[in-house]
Structures are given as structure tokens and as C-alpha cells.
Design an enzyme around this catalytic site. Sequence first.
Site, PDB file in Angstrom:
ATOM      1  N   ALA A 160     -53.411  45.962 -59.580  1.00 14.36           N
ATOM      2  CA  ALA A 160     -51.971  45.708 -59.566  1.00 14.36           C
ATOM      3  C   ALA A 160     -51.762  44.239 -59.922  1.00 14.36           C
ATOM      4  CB  ALA A 160     -51.411  46.031 -58.186  1.00 14.36           C
ATOM      5  N   GLU A 204     -59.054  44.070 -52.836  1.00 14.93           N
ATOM      6  CA  GLU A 204     -57.791  43.717 -52.172  1.00 14.93           C
ATOM      7  C   GLU A 204     -57.922  42.854 -50.923  1.00 14.93           C
ATOM      8  OE1 GLU A 204     -58.508  46.700 -53.396  1.00 14.93           O
ATOM      9  OE2 GLU A 204     -56.798  47.492 -54.499  1.00 14.93           O
ATOM     10  N   GLU A 249     -58.090  52.761 -58.565  1.00 13.72           N
ATOM     11  CA  GLU A 249     -57.247  53.822 -57.977  1.00 13.72           C
ATOM     12  C   GLU A 249     -56.677  54.745 -59.063  1.00 13.72           C
ATOM     13  OE1 GLU A 249     -55.182  50.673 -55.846  1.00 13.72           O
ATOM     14  OE2 GLU A 249     -55.491  51.775 -53.977  1.00 13.72           O
ATOM     15  N   GLY A 265     -55.956  48.554 -58.170  1.00 12.14           N
ATOM     16  CA  GLY A 265     -55.127  49.641 -58.700  1.00 12.14           C
ATOM     17  C   GLY A 265     -55.746  50.317 -59.926  1.00 12.14           C
TER      18      GLY A 265
HETATM   19  N1  CAA Z   1     -52.966  40.714 -61.906  1.00 13.65           N
HETATM   20  C1  CAA Z   1     -52.393  39.812 -62.709  1.00 13.65           C
HETATM   21  N2  CAA Z   1     -53.058  39.166 -63.687  1.00 13.65           N
HETATM   22  C2  CAA Z   1     -54.367  39.439 -63.838  1.00 13.65           C
HETATM   23  C3  CAA Z   1     -55.036  40.372 -63.035  1.00 13.65           C
HETATM   24  C4  CAA Z   1     -54.270  41.047 -62.030  1.00 13.65           C
HETATM   25  N3  CAA Z   1     -54.805  41.981 -61.242  1.00 13.65           N
HETATM   26  N4  CAA Z   1     -56.323  40.422 -63.400  1.00 13.65           N
HETATM   27  C5  CAA Z   1     -56.458  39.546 -64.421  1.00 13.65           C
HETATM   28  N5  CAA Z   1     -55.274  38.963 -64.689  1.00 13.65           N
HETATM   29  C6  CAA Z   1     -54.988  37.945 -65.704  1.00 13.65           C
HETATM   30  C7  CAA Z   1     -55.560  36.597 -65.292  1.00 13.65           C
HETATM   31  O1  CAA Z   1     -54.691  35.938 -64.399  1.00 13.65           O
HETATM   32  C8  CAA Z   1     -55.659  35.924 -66.636  1.00 13.65           C
HETATM   33  O2  CAA Z   1     -54.380  35.465 -67.016  1.00 13.65           O
HETATM   34  P1  CAA Z   1     -54.213  34.009 -67.731  1.00 13.65           P
HETATM   35  O3  CAA Z   1     -54.972  34.177 -69.032  1.00 13.65           O
HETATM   36  O4  CAA Z   1     -52.747  33.899 -67.916  1.00 13.65           O
HETATM   37  O5  CAA Z   1     -54.835  33.015 -66.822  1.00 13.65           O
HETATM   38  C9  CAA Z   1     -56.024  37.074 -67.576  1.00 13.65           C
HETATM   39  O6  CAA Z   1     -55.656  38.260 -66.910  1.00 13.65           O
HETATM   40  C10 CAA Z   1     -57.495  37.142 -67.874  1.00 13.65           C
HETATM   41  O7  CAA Z   1     -58.181  37.179 -66.648  1.00 13.65           O
HETATM   42  P2  CAA Z   1     -59.386  36.191 -66.289  1.00 13.65           P
HETATM   43  O8  CAA Z   1     -59.254  34.903 -67.023  1.00 13.65           O
HETATM   44  O9  CAA Z   1     -59.472  36.128 -64.803  1.00 13.65           O
HETATM   45  O10 CAA Z   1     -60.607  37.008 -66.910  1.00 13.65           O
HETATM   46  P3  CAA Z   1     -62.134  36.958 -66.463  1.00 13.65           P
HETATM   47  O11 CAA Z   1     -62.866  37.735 -67.498  1.00 13.65           O
HETATM   48  O12 CAA Z   1     -62.558  35.573 -66.178  1.00 13.65           O
HETATM   49  O13 CAA Z   1     -62.178  37.746 -65.066  1.00 13.65           O
HETATM   50  C11 CAA Z   1     -61.667  39.582 -63.581  1.00 13.65           C
HETATM   51  C12 CAA Z   1     -61.926  39.119 -65.031  1.00 13.65           C
HETATM   52  C13 CAA Z   1     -62.954  39.459 -62.761  1.00 13.65           C
HETATM   53  C14 CAA Z   1     -61.247  41.030 -63.665  1.00 13.65           C
HETATM   54  C15 CAA Z   1     -60.570  38.724 -62.942  1.00 13.65           C
HETATM   55  O14 CAA Z   1     -59.474  38.659 -63.825  1.00 13.65           O
HETATM   56  C16 CAA Z   1     -60.078  39.247 -61.625  1.00 13.65           C
HETATM   57  O15 CAA Z   1     -60.741  39.072 -60.611  1.00 13.65           O
HETATM   58  N6  CAA Z   1     -58.868  39.858 -61.628  1.00 13.65           N
HETATM   59  C17 CAA Z   1     -58.217  40.331 -60.416  1.00 13.65           C
HETATM   60  C18 CAA Z   1     -58.879  41.584 -59.875  1.00 13.65           C
HETATM   61  C19 CAA Z   1     -58.217  42.009 -58.585  1.00 13.65           C
HETATM   62  O16 CAA Z   1     -58.277  41.330 -57.589  1.00 13.65           O
HETATM   63  N7  CAA Z   1     -57.593  43.199 -58.622  1.00 13.65           N
HETATM   64  C20 CAA Z   1     -56.950  43.772 -57.453  1.00 13.65           C
HETATM   65  C21 CAA Z   1     -55.497  43.465 -57.477  1.00 13.65           C
HETATM   66  S1  CAA Z   1     -54.696  43.970 -55.989  1.00 13.65           S
HETATM   67  C22 CAA Z   1     -54.377  45.621 -56.176  1.00 13.65           C
HETATM   68  O17 CAA Z   1     -54.732  46.233 -57.139  1.00 13.65           O
HETATM   69  C23 CAA Z   1     -53.596  46.236 -55.049  1.00 13.65           C
HETATM   70  C24 CAA Z   1     -53.529  47.694 -55.071  1.00 13.65           C
HETATM   71  O18 CAA Z   1     -54.364  48.391 -54.565  1.00 13.65           O
HETATM   72  C25 CAA Z   1     -52.394  48.372 -55.634  1.00 13.65           C
END
Ligand code: CAA
Length: 258
Positions: A64, A132, A112, A109
Site C-alpha cells: 500500500a 507492515e 496480499e 498489500g
Molecule cells: N509506497 C509508496 N511508495 C513506494 C512504496 C510504497 N509501498 N514502495 C516503494 N515506493 C517508492 C519509493 O518511495 C521510491 O520513490 P522515490 O523514487 O520517489 O523515492 C520508489 O518507489 C522506488 O523505491 P526504492 O527507491 O525504495 O526502490 P529500491 O529498489 O531501493 O527498494 C523496496 C525496493 C525494497 C521494495 C523498497 O521500495 C521498499 O521497502 N518499499 C516499501 C515496502 C513496504 O514496506 N511495503 C508495505 C507497505 S504497508 C502495506 O502494504 C499495508 C497493507 O497491508 C495494506
Amino acid sequence: MYENIKYEVKGNLGYLTINRPKALNALNTEVLSELADALKEIEADDAVKAVIVTGEGKAFVAGADIAQMSKLNAVEGRAMMQAGHKVMNTIDQMPKPFIAAVNGFALGGGCELAMACDIRIASSKAKFGQPEVGLGIIPGFCGTQRLSRLVGKGMAKYLIYSAEMINAEEAFRIGLVEKVVEPDALMEAAEKLANTIASKAPIAVAQAKIAINNGFDMDLKSASQLEVEATTVCFGSEDQKEGMAAFLEKRAPEWKNR
Ligand code: CAA
């Protein structure tokens, strides 16, 4: 037209692609709303016999949208989680098969969404996880429930409490995905499976999904009765007559979907 997803129909197959590659296809409220609309289209289209769900670029879905969620209070957060549940439950309850072609990160998400689909095929480069708790929340699109149903309570707790990211082989080992293929072979593998399913009696496939998904959460006695009802629907269909006649006449069946 959709801005954050792509939906195309080719032959008997629907292709649903999350299309926000710059944000690794993170699910914000706009994506969820477009997904809800596309799912209505899919449900209404009898020509679509199976759906492939995938992500544009290097991610399937990285979760998400954290930027959007960071601003939400409890009421707003609840509304967003409910919108996510609605999408996941619609996929789960729609009597058509959905195949997740997991091309890269399937986190939060994203994991999921993959779990809401009927079958998951992963690229060997895919990564899975429920990160999360590291963000101060828990899986909110039904991950606490679907993950434990797929891989068991202990493994679900391990993955959710630790927020550990696992690779495709480990996801296969624990039963989170059904098949792992080389990245270049992913769409071909998903299409091959989708076409195989699409070649079977649509009513039978739909009733199998209803019996498996709805029966899973029932006690065995009620679930076995559900299976009796589902087989009764099949026996009442023209396609049951056609499928069995085709077998006996040594020819390919021609399904009418009735
Ligand atoms: N939400 C918003 N933006 C996200 C995102 C997310 N879940 N995941 C990645 N992005 C964005 C980053 O912020 C980045 O944006 P900018 O270029 O503007 O800085 C862009 O996508 C590229 O991401 P990274 O530079 O971080 O890419 P990476 O290859 O270095 O890392 C990754 C990849 C390990 C997937 C890392 O992006 C990451 O950890 N993302 C978040 C994963 C996460 O925590 N997901 C769970 C979200 S909570 C949820 O989903 C709740 C639920 O159950 C409903």
C-alpha cells in the site's frame, strides 16, 4: 480509461496490470478504486475466462502507498483498509480464476493482492514479505488471514512479526506460491496455465472456486454439503452433458457456459 492500472482482453484472457512503476506499483486509493472498476468489467464479461494479474516494471506491487498512508488518521486509515479488503474479497469471491504473475517485489498489500488470486506463479527474481510491523501497522488488506490460511499460523507469524523478505524459492517451499519460473518465462507460464483453465468447462471451474474458497472456512460437514450443491449446479448444466458426451465420442468439447 484507467491511469494507474491497465486492463486488456486478449482472446479468453483478461490482463490486469498495476501501472505505477515509479512508485513500484504501490496501491493508493486511486489504484484501489480503478481496480474495483476493472473488476466490475471483468465480472460482467463472459468472454473473459481467466485473469492474469501482474505489475509493470520491476515490482509486482511494493505494498500500500506509504506516502499516502503516512497522512491518515484512524478513520481515514480504516476507510483505506476497507477499500483494500473490498478489492481483495472481490477477486476471492468472483467465480473466475485469477492468476498472479508475480514479476518482482510482492510486499505488504502486494503480497496480499497475490494471495487474493487463486494461483501464484513467481519469477525467480520475485521477493515476498509483509513488512507492515516495521511501519507501525499490520497487514491491512487481509494478509493476517490469507497468509495463515496459505502457509499456516506459525509461518505467517514468523513472516509478519519479523517483517522478513523472502525469495521466490522460499515462497515456493512454504506454499506461498505454486510455481517459480525464470523471469523471461513468467508471462508465458501464466498464459499457458490461464489458457489451460480457460479450455475447461467455465461453470465447473467457477463451481470449483466457490466450493474451495467458501468451503475452506466451514466445518467439514457444511463444506461437504457445499460441494454437493456445487456439483448439483454442474449436473444441471448443458456443459456437463457436453463434456461427458465429448469424452464418450472421443472429440473435443464445445462449451456453452450454460
Ligand atoms: N509506497 C509508496 N511508495 C513506494 C512504496 C510504497 N509501498 N514502495 C516503494 N515506493 C517508492 C519509493 O518511495 C521510491 O520513490 P522515490 O523514487 O520517489 O523515492 C520508489 O518507489 C522506488 O523505491 P526504492 O527507491 O525504495 O526502490 P529500491 O529498489 O531501493 O527498494 C523496496 C525496493 C525494497 C521494495 C523498497 O521500495 C521498499 O521497502 N518499499 C516499501 C515496502 C513496504 O514496506 N511495503 C508495505 C507497505 S504497508 C502495506 O502494504 C499495508 C497493507 O497491508 C495494506
